[in-house]
Scaffold this motif. Structure first.
Motif, PDB file in Angstrom:
ATOM      1  N   LYS A 125       0.818  -1.226   0.000  1.00 35.90           N
ATOM      2  CA  LYS A 125       0.000   0.000   0.000  1.00 35.90           C
ATOM      3  C   LYS A 125       0.852   1.276   0.000  1.00 35.90           C
ATOM      4  CE  LYS A 125      -4.180  -2.024   1.776  1.00 35.90           C
ATOM      5  NZ  LYS A 125      -5.210  -2.084   2.791  1.00 35.90           N
ATOM      6  N   ILE A 126       0.270   2.304  -0.640  1.00 37.35           N
ATOM      7  CA  ILE A 126       0.911   3.626  -0.669  1.00 37.35           C
ATOM      8  C   ILE A 126      -0.009   4.589   0.066  1.00 37.35           C
ATOM      9  CG2 ILE A 126       1.643   5.553  -2.145  1.00 37.35           C
ATOM     10  CD1 ILE A 126       1.989   3.559  -4.432  1.00 37.35           C
ATOM     11  N   ILE A 127       0.539   5.352   0.987  1.00 36.39           N
ATOM     12  CA  ILE A 127      -0.246   6.434   1.616  1.00 36.39           C
ATOM     13  C   ILE A 127       0.121   7.752   0.952  1.00 36.39           C
ATOM     14  CG2 ILE A 127      -0.453   7.838   3.719  1.00 36.39           C
ATOM     15  CD1 ILE A 127      -0.740   5.371   5.327  1.00 36.39           C
ATOM     16  N   CYS A 128      -0.903   8.486   0.541  1.00 32.44           N
ATOM     17  CA  CYS A 128      -0.686   9.818  -0.029  1.00 32.44           C
ATOM     18  C   CYS A 128      -1.799  10.726   0.495  1.00 32.44           C
ATOM     19  CB  CYS A 128      -0.717   9.768  -1.557  1.00 32.44           C
ATOM     20  SG  CYS A 128      -2.271   9.151  -2.210  1.00 32.44           S
ATOM     21  N   GLU A 129      -1.719  12.014   0.129  1.00 34.95           N
ATOM     22  CA  GLU A 129      -2.761  12.910   0.613  1.00 34.95           C
ATOM     23  C   GLU A 129      -3.916  12.950  -0.382  1.00 34.95           C
ATOM     24  OE1 GLU A 129      -0.165  14.261  -1.185  1.00 34.95           O
ATOM     25  OE2 GLU A 129      -0.341  16.447  -1.305  1.00 34.95           O
ATOM     26  N   LYS A 130      -5.123  13.097   0.131  1.00 32.05           N
ATOM     27  CA  LYS A 130      -6.288  13.318  -0.727  1.00 32.05           C
ATOM     28  C   LYS A 130      -6.064  14.635  -1.453  1.00 32.05           C
ATOM     29  CE  LYS A 130     -10.809  12.745  -1.683  1.00 32.05           C
ATOM     30  NZ  LYS A 130     -11.235  11.597  -2.466  1.00 32.05           N
ATOM     31  N   LYS A 131      -6.424  14.692  -2.700  1.00 30.68           N
ATOM     32  CA  LYS A 131      -6.217  15.892  -3.513  1.00 30.68           C
ATOM     33  C   LYS A 131      -4.731  16.176  -3.717  1.00 30.68           C
ATOM     34  CE  LYS A 131      -9.294  19.708  -4.259  1.00 30.68           C
ATOM     35  NZ  LYS A 131     -10.154  20.727  -3.743  1.00 30.68           N
ATOM     36  N   ALA A 132      -3.976  15.087  -3.912  1.00 26.83           N
ATOM     37  CA  ALA A 132      -2.567  15.274  -4.300  1.00 26.83           C
ATOM     38  C   ALA A 132      -2.567  15.902  -5.681  1.00 26.83           C
ATOM     39  CB  ALA A 132      -1.857  13.929  -4.326  1.00 26.83           C
ATOM     40  N   PHE A 133      -1.449  16.469  -6.096  1.00 24.04           N
ATOM     41  CA  PHE A 133      -1.365  17.033  -7.439  1.00 24.04           C
ATOM     42  C   PHE A 133      -1.714  15.930  -8.450  1.00 24.04           C
ATOM     43  CE2 PHE A 133       0.749  18.535 -11.265  1.00 24.04           C
ATOM     44  CZ  PHE A 133       0.315  19.842 -11.285  1.00 24.04           C
ATOM     45  N   PRO A 134      -2.525  16.254  -9.469  1.00 28.09           N
ATOM     46  CA  PRO A 134      -3.009  15.198 -10.375  1.00 28.09           C
ATOM     47  C   PRO A 134      -1.909  14.325 -10.966  1.00 28.09           C
ATOM     48  CG  PRO A 134      -4.114  17.268 -10.824  1.00 28.09           C
ATOM     49  CD  PRO A 134      -3.096  17.558  -9.763  1.00 28.09           C
ATOM     50  N   GLU A 152      -7.831   0.964  -5.933  1.00 28.50           N
ATOM     51  CA  GLU A 152      -8.651   1.084  -4.721  1.00 28.50           C
ATOM     52  C   GLU A 152      -8.127   0.218  -3.577  1.00 28.50           C
ATOM     53  OE1 GLU A 152      -9.593   0.367  -7.756  1.00 28.50           O
ATOM     54  OE2 GLU A 152     -10.883  -1.382  -7.842  1.00 28.50           O
ATOM     55  N   GLU A 153      -7.335  -0.808  -3.906  1.00 25.62           N
ATOM     56  CA  GLU A 153      -6.752  -1.638  -2.834  1.00 25.62           C
ATOM     57  C   GLU A 153      -5.429  -1.054  -2.344  1.00 25.62           C
ATOM     58  OE1 GLU A 153      -8.162  -5.892  -4.787  1.00 25.62           O
ATOM     59  OE2 GLU A 153      -6.062  -5.269  -4.876  1.00 25.62           O
ATOM     60  N   ALA A 154      -4.674  -0.492  -3.293  1.00 26.87           N
ATOM     61  CA  ALA A 154      -3.280  -0.164  -2.945  1.00 26.87           C
ATOM     62  C   ALA A 154      -3.063   1.304  -2.563  1.00 26.87           C
ATOM     63  CB  ALA A 154      -2.366  -0.534  -4.103  1.00 26.87           C
ATOM     64  N   ILE A 155      -3.948   2.200  -3.033  1.00 24.54           N
ATOM     65  CA  ILE A 155      -3.711   3.628  -2.748  1.00 24.54           C
ATOM     66  C   ILE A 155      -4.601   4.074  -1.597  1.00 24.54           C
ATOM     67  CG2 ILE A 155      -3.741   5.970  -3.703  1.00 24.54           C
ATOM     68  CD1 ILE A 155      -3.424   4.672  -6.492  1.00 24.54           C
ATOM     69  N   VAL A 156      -3.976   4.544  -0.544  1.00 20.30           N
ATOM     70  CA  VAL A 156      -4.731   4.966   0.644  1.00 20.30           C
ATOM     71  C   VAL A 156      -4.548   6.478   0.799  1.00 20.30           C
ATOM     72  CG1 VAL A 156      -5.002   4.672   3.138  1.00 20.30           C
ATOM     73  CG2 VAL A 156      -4.239   2.741   1.721  1.00 20.30           C
ATOM     74  N   GLU A 157      -5.640   7.204   0.662  1.00 22.77           N
ATOM     75  CA  GLU A 157      -5.555   8.667   0.754  1.00 22.77           C
ATOM     76  C   GLU A 157      -5.923   9.132   2.164  1.00 22.77           C
ATOM     77  OE1 GLU A 157      -6.732  10.037  -3.744  1.00 22.77           O
ATOM     78  OE2 GLU A 157      -8.343   9.846  -2.280  1.00 22.77           O
ATOM     79  N   VAL A 158      -5.132  10.061   2.699  1.00 23.26           N
ATOM     80  CA  VAL A 158      -5.503  10.660   3.987  1.00 23.26           C
ATOM     81  C   VAL A 158      -6.385  11.861   3.675  1.00 23.26           C
ATOM     82  CG1 VAL A 158      -4.691  11.623   6.158  1.00 23.26           C
ATOM     83  CG2 VAL A 158      -3.255   9.994   4.903  1.00 23.26           C
ATOM     84  N   LYS A 159      -7.569  11.861   4.297  1.00 23.16           N
ATOM     85  CA  LYS A 159      -8.562  12.897   3.948  1.00 23.16           C
ATOM     86  C   LYS A 159      -8.548  14.054   4.943  1.00 23.16           C
ATOM     87  CE  LYS A 159     -11.797   9.683   1.797  1.00 23.16           C
ATOM     88  NZ  LYS A 159     -11.151   8.398   2.053  1.00 23.16           N
TER      89      LYS A 159
END
Ligand SMILES: Cc1ncc(COP(=O)(O)O)c(C=O)c1O
Length: 425
Positions: A125-134, A152-159
């Motif tokens: 899994k990768i954690i990134c921020e919600k609304k990262a640069f496109p 949807e399984e691997a990308i986890v966005e922090v909201k």
């Protein structure tokens, strides 16, 4: 300091500003025969006047020496990039061997993910921020697909929490804990491009490591803008573009950081090319890759020296000034802009909502303002009246009072134009 919304006060701040002289070092576009108030250095920095000489030097050496320029130019081309190591390492808080220049930003993040995103069946899994640069979002999607996972399984966005504009550090840390053993990589924009929020890179990096993951940063909006300590924060890798705060010209080269703890790790895969090969032996044209032990070992191709020339001009200017002086002015001018916005808001009985954090340690040189009740016509008015800003849907303007070339008087004048733009309608 108690600010005043008067021209005389703004001019007084300029007269005490040790960086004010650098303003004359830049070319400003003109509107109605007047130099613009330039707020989009977070998108494309202005051209330093000294840059042309750096480019001319390469053009002249090319004309006069042709291929011999690789070794006999004033600044020989074959190791031109080595001139970046010292000044650039100071800008990002690294050791000289930990930084390099090559390619462009998204390309470099992809290449660094080749080394630092090595998903397994259990840890992917990768954690990134919600609304990262496109571009980062597309990069994450293509990377996880390339490795056979679903987004949807691997990308986890922090909201962001409901009703909040910024992401809380505690929520990033909680997400890292929650993903735990499945976490392969944390990769976030050090400064969010939309809100201007500066993330707590030190704390998040430590938490990612504790979970057993690599941690990298997209520093597009941070390099030359924020005090970075990449080495001491133990960041694994980072990359940035140079055309924003570093004023190197449109679409220009990227910088990269790879922590020295990875320089001699033979298990770290990478995509190789001859420019990353042992420098002393590069021209022996050997068949087996022997990487340079440093960030330069991630280089692939010989470098576009014509592009690097403006970047070098810029990096040397930053070295002359130092990040501390720049940051001191950045904080004062950003605070003054915030004050002006609030004063004008009161006068026009408007409803400006600054969505950038108000805490100076969570913001840098950018205020993003939600203009409730105002539309694109205000943006058009500002542009026609010599204020260069950018507009992001639905109705956010981003203002970057870049300390290298913006003045306090610019902030005052902007307030007056903004007021006329609203009341005059
Ligand atoms: C945060 C961020 N990441 C990535 C990019 C993409 O940069 P490039 O087109 O140089 O790859 C940008 C460009 O503005 C950006 O702001």
């Amino acid at each position: 300091m108690i600010f005043e919304n008067t021209k005389a006060f703004a001019q007084q701040l300029d007269s005490r500003d040790s960086l004010n002289k650098y303003r004359n070092e830049f070319h400003f576009p003109k509107v109605n025969d007047k130099e613009v108030i330039y707020f989009t250095g977070n998108s494309l920095g202005l051209q330093p006047k000294r840059t042309k000489a750096y480019v001319d030097e390469i053009m002249n050496d090319w004309a006069n020496l042709a291929v011999e320029g690789h070794f006999y130019a004033g600044k020989p081309w074959w190791d031109y990039q080595e001139r970046f190591a010292n000044p650039l390492s100071k800008i990002v808080g690294a050791k000289p061997s930990e930084v390099t220049v090559m390619n462009t930003l998204t390309v470099n993040l992809h290449l660094l993910m080749v080394s630092f995103y090595r998903p397994t069946k259990n840890r992917f899994k990768i954690i990134c921020e919600k609304k990262a640069f496109p571009s980062d979002q597309y990069m994450f999607q293509s990377q996880v697909h390339f490795h056979g996972f679903k987004s949807e399984e691997a990308i986890v966005e922090v909201k962001r929490r409901e009703g909040e504009h910024n992401i809380r550090t505690e929520d990033v840390l909680a997400k890292i804990k929650e993903v735990g053993d499945e976490l392969a990589l944390v990769l976030i924009g050090g400064v969010n491009y939309y809100t201007g929020q500066v993330f707590d890179m030190k704390t998040i990096t430590a938490a990612g490591h504790e979970a057993g993951a690599y941690v990298g940063w997209d520093l597009a909006h941070a390099a030359g803008n924020v005090k970075l300590e990449l080495h001491d924060w133990n960041v694994d890798f980072a990359a940035w573009c140079s055309y924003k705060y570093m004023n190197s010209g449109p679409g220009n080269a990227s910088g990269c950081f790879v922590h020295e703890k990875h320089h001699t790790n033979p298990d770290l895969p990478r995509f190789a090319g001859w420019w990353g090969h042992n420098k002393e032996r590069r021209f022996k044209m050997e068949p087996t890759f022997d990487p340079i032990q440093g960030a330069d070992g991630w280089q692939i191709s010989n470098l576009p020296v014509l592009s690097l020339a403006p970047y070098l001009a810029s990096v040397e200017m930053f070295a002359e000034i130092g990040m501390d002086a720049l940051i001191e002015k950045r904080d004062r001018i950003t605070a003054y802009l915030e004050f002006i916005l609030r004063e004008i808001d009161k006068e026009v009985k408007g409803n400006f909502e600054i969505i950038t954090p108000s805490n100076p340690s969570e913001r840098a040189c950018q205020l993003s303002v939600f203009l409730h009740g105002e539309g694109r016509s205000l943006f058009d008015y500002l542009m026609k009246n010599g204020v260069v800003i950018d507009w992001r849907e639905p109705n956010v303007i981003r203002l970057a009072p870049v300390p290298l070339y913006c003045s306090f008087e610019d902030m005052y004048n902007f307030g007056q134009i903004l007021k006329r733009g609203i009341l005059g309608k």
